[in-house]
Design an enzyme around this catalytic site. Structure first.
Site, PDB file in Angstrom:
ATOM      1  N   GLY A  56      24.350 -13.517 -43.089  1.00 37.22           N
ATOM      2  CA  GLY A  56      23.002 -13.014 -43.334  1.00 37.22           C
ATOM      3  C   GLY A  56      22.013 -14.154 -43.431  1.00 37.22           C
ATOM      4  CB  CYS A  83      28.518 -17.122 -42.827  1.00 37.16           C
ATOM      5  SG  CYS A  83      27.328 -18.465 -42.756  1.00 37.16           S
ATOM      6  CE1 TYR A  84      22.823 -14.275 -48.390  1.00 36.75           C
ATOM      7  CE2 TYR A  84      24.101 -12.244 -48.463  1.00 36.75           C
ATOM      8  CZ  TYR A  84      23.047 -13.016 -48.920  1.00 36.75           C
ATOM      9  OH  TYR A  84      22.230 -12.545 -49.918  1.00 36.75           O
ATOM     10  CG  HIS A 171      29.539 -17.211 -37.739  1.00 39.77           C
ATOM     11  ND1 HIS A 171      29.121 -16.048 -38.342  1.00 39.77           N
ATOM     12  CD2 HIS A 171      28.692 -18.177 -38.155  1.00 39.77           C
ATOM     13  CE1 HIS A 171      28.064 -16.287 -39.078  1.00 39.77           C
ATOM     14  NE2 HIS A 171      27.772 -17.570 -38.993  1.00 39.77           N
ATOM     15  CD  GLU A 173      31.214 -13.556 -36.679  1.00 35.80           C
ATOM     16  OE1 GLU A 173      32.195 -14.110 -37.220  1.00 35.80           O
ATOM     17  OE2 GLU A 173      30.075 -13.584 -37.170  1.00 35.80           O
ATOM     18  CB  SER A 225      22.236  11.494 -16.212  1.00 40.06           C
ATOM     19  OG  SER A 225      23.183  10.497 -16.577  1.00 40.06           O
ATOM     20  CG  ASP A 229      26.405   5.963 -21.783  1.00 40.90           C
ATOM     21  OD1 ASP A 229      27.394   5.252 -21.488  1.00 40.90           O
ATOM     22  OD2 ASP A 229      25.308   5.495 -22.124  1.00 40.90           O
ATOM     23  CE  LYS A 369      27.044   1.638 -20.492  1.00 37.29           C
ATOM     24  NZ  LYS A 369      25.979   2.674 -20.502  1.00 37.29           N
TER      25      LYS A 369
HETATM   26  N1  GLN Z   1      21.642 -17.895 -44.915  1.00 39.07           N
HETATM   27  C1  GLN Z   1      22.876 -18.495 -45.296  1.00 39.07           C
HETATM   28  C2  GLN Z   1      22.882 -19.994 -45.003  1.00 39.07           C
HETATM   29  O1  GLN Z   1      22.009 -20.488 -44.341  1.00 39.07           O
HETATM   30  C3  GLN Z   1      24.016 -17.830 -44.558  1.00 39.07           C
HETATM   31  C4  GLN Z   1      23.964 -18.045 -43.072  1.00 39.07           C
HETATM   32  C5  GLN Z   1      24.892 -17.115 -42.312  1.00 39.07           C
HETATM   33  O2  GLN Z   1      25.419 -16.159 -42.865  1.00 39.07           O
HETATM   34  N2  GLN Z   1      25.035 -17.356 -41.013  1.00 39.07           N
HETATM   35  O3  GLN Z   1      23.762 -20.701 -45.430  1.00 39.07           O
END
Ligand code: GLN
Length: 513
Positions: A56, A83-84, A171, A173, A225, A229, A369
């Site tokens: 976030g 992360c956040y 991350h 993901e 259509s 989908d 999708k």
């Molecule tokens: N905002 C938080 C930071 O800068 C988390 C960043 C994030 O979740 N990508 O550390």
């Protein structure tokens, strides 16, 4: 989705929340996104098999930053903070998060510190990961072991497996974390003790089961259509309720070459679905007469569509109560109504008169999708439909710049078919997101067979894209462009010039209009 063990992704405003859910699904575990203010009691009621706290934009310690209810960590459900999410977990459970002054954006070298770690089991001790943060966990909460670090993130990974709690600063993901999928798999298969069981077959089974349960013995209509989908939605509903389904294909005469025949062929002959094919090209042309403005075109086409559809549905003696719609999961997330397990939703389809209230059946509202395409393949839909390019609802009408006439539609359709054919022949069909011809209704001077001509130009557009939000023009080989050009001017006498659009999006859009 009914009965499938579900991993909930709590969205803290992450750039990548959808990506997390998709990756989890790629690991064959069903996953849904929920907003961060979902009460813990609500989360508990859904009995998730695991929870992922997303990244976030905020700092966990800044006023008004989205928070997590500490009870989340006592549900007995394994939680992975990314992360956040990791920072939030750390702070909530007594660890420390700070702005260390050394942010990391992009690639970083991660050192795995704990060989016995759950998340990093069977992985190299040194790996590259993708970071995007200003803050970092500087002190893990008590009872957590440190599992990984980078130069700038002393606590790039921690876990307390007995409590089922895990966190990573990077991350997993994104594709730039080469071991990221393995990290997610370790969380899912070891941390949450899940087995990879969410397959296309299980989607089809659970969806058809809920459709037949909800619809009972009522009649159902589906407006086809010709796109991916609505086709997959129709095939899925047909699998559930068979003959109770009638498909209505309003052929507005604005489709590309041979698309209408393909729809007929697939649904009526191949899938043996009751199909009403309304050839309404004349009515649409009439509605478009003299219209130049693209917004007016869209409006006129929309209105005519509703009118034609209404007449057909009303003429049907046994009133249908249900209308199939091919709404996808990203639309559901964007519209903010995240009750994604729903099979039916609101009455009153936009534009239809009040006394024609349908209840919607939206069998794809949990799917992305690419998943819809895989379901389509599994249901036996042909490649041409499953891999059909995105196509605007108003069809070729918006690819003619100027008034739409029958003659211009013919010209455009022929040129467009050549563009597509040459790109496919060159083996580039799957590499382009969309490729098509545009007909700007202007004339310019040319010379053909010693004779001065005054003909239309054709614009060739071919773009690559991931999601249509941004796009780049495809560097088509000159030989392909050359073949397109000579075939078009040789086949369509009204065209004396072929140009290639070399504009990305932004600043251009994919369609011209
Ligand atoms: N905002 C938080 C930071 O800068 C988390 C960043 C994030 O979740 N990508 O550390």
């Amino acid at each position: 989705m009914l009965d499938s063990p579900t991993v909930l992704v709590v969205d803290f405003g992450a750039q990548y929340a959808q990506l997390i859910a998709r990756r989890v699904r790629e690991c064959r575990v069903y996953s849904e996104i929920i907003p961060h203010d979902t009460p813990v009691a609500e989360i508990a009621r859904r009995r998730p098999a695991g929870i992922v706290l997303s990244g976030g934009p905020k700092s966990v310690y800044s006023p008004g930053a989205p928070d997590v209810d500490p009870k989340m960590f006592d549900l007995g459900v394994p939680v992975l903070g990314i992360c956040y999410g990791q920072q939030l977990m750390a702070r909530t459970l007594g660890g420390e998060v700070a702005r260390t002054g050394s942010a990391e954006f992009g690639r970083a070298d991660l050192e795995v510190l704990s060989p016995g770690s759950v998340l990093f089991s069977d992985q190299p001790a040194e790996q590259s990961v993708w970071m995007s943060h200003n803050d970092a966990v500087v002190q893990a909460p008590e009872g957590f072991r440190l599992t990984a670090s980078t130069q700038a993130s002393p606590v790039a990974g921690f876990e307390a497996p007995r409590r089922g709690l895990y966190g990573v600063q990077f991350h997993p993901e994104v594709v730039h974390s080469p071991w990221g999928t393995e990290v997610l798999k370790n969380f899912l298969y070891q941390g949450c003790a899940l087995i990879p069981s969410w397959t296309m077959t299980s989607i089809i089974e659970s969806t058809t089961a809920s459709i037949s349960q909800v619809v009972g013995s009522d009649r159902v209509v589906c407006a086809l259509s010709g796109g991916v989908d609505s086709s997959v939605a129709a095939a899925l509903v047909h699998r559930a309720v068979g003959d109770q389904l009638t498909c209505v294909f309003v052929d507005h005469g604005l489709l590309r070459a041979s698309e209408a025949e393909q729809v007929e062929d697939t649904f009526r002959r191949h899938l043996e679905i009751d199909l009403i094919h309304i050839k309404a090209a004349d009515r649409f042309l009439e509605a478009l007469r003299g219209v130049v403005d693209p917004e007016t075109k869209r409006k006129r086409i929309g209105e005519t569509f509703i009118r034609v559809f209404e007449e057909t549905a009303r003429a049907d003696p046994e009133d249908a109560r249900w209308l199939v719609q091919g709404t996808l999961y990203p639309d559901v997330i964007e519209s903010g109504s995240r009750d994604a397990a729903r099979i039916k939703s609101h009455h009153n389809v936009g534009g239809l008169p009040d006394d024609m209230a349908f209840t919607l059946v939206e069998p794809l509202r949990n799917l992305f999708k690419d998943e819809v395409r895989r379901v389509g393949v599994e249901l036996g839909l042909p490649e041409e439909i499953v891999w059909r390019q995105p196509f605007p609802g108003p069809g070729l009408a918006v690819r003619i710049i100027g008034e739409v006439t029958a003659e211009r539609l013919d010209i455009l359709r022929t040129a467009d078919a050549i563009v597509v054919d040459e790109i496919n022949r060159a083996g580039l069909g799957r590499a382009v997101w969309q490729a098509f011809a545009v007909l700007p209704a202007i004339h310019s001077v040319g010379i053909q067979g010693d004779e001065r001509t005054y003909g239309y130009p054709i614009v060739v557009r071919a773009v690559s894209s991931e999601d249509a939000m941004t796009a780049d023009w495809v560097r088509l080989p000159f030989e392909v462009l050359e073949r397109i050009s000579s075939r078009v001017v040789g086949t369509v006498p009204e065209i004396n010039r072929v140009v290639y659009d070399v504009t990305s999006k932004p600043p251009g859009t994919i369609e011209w209009e």
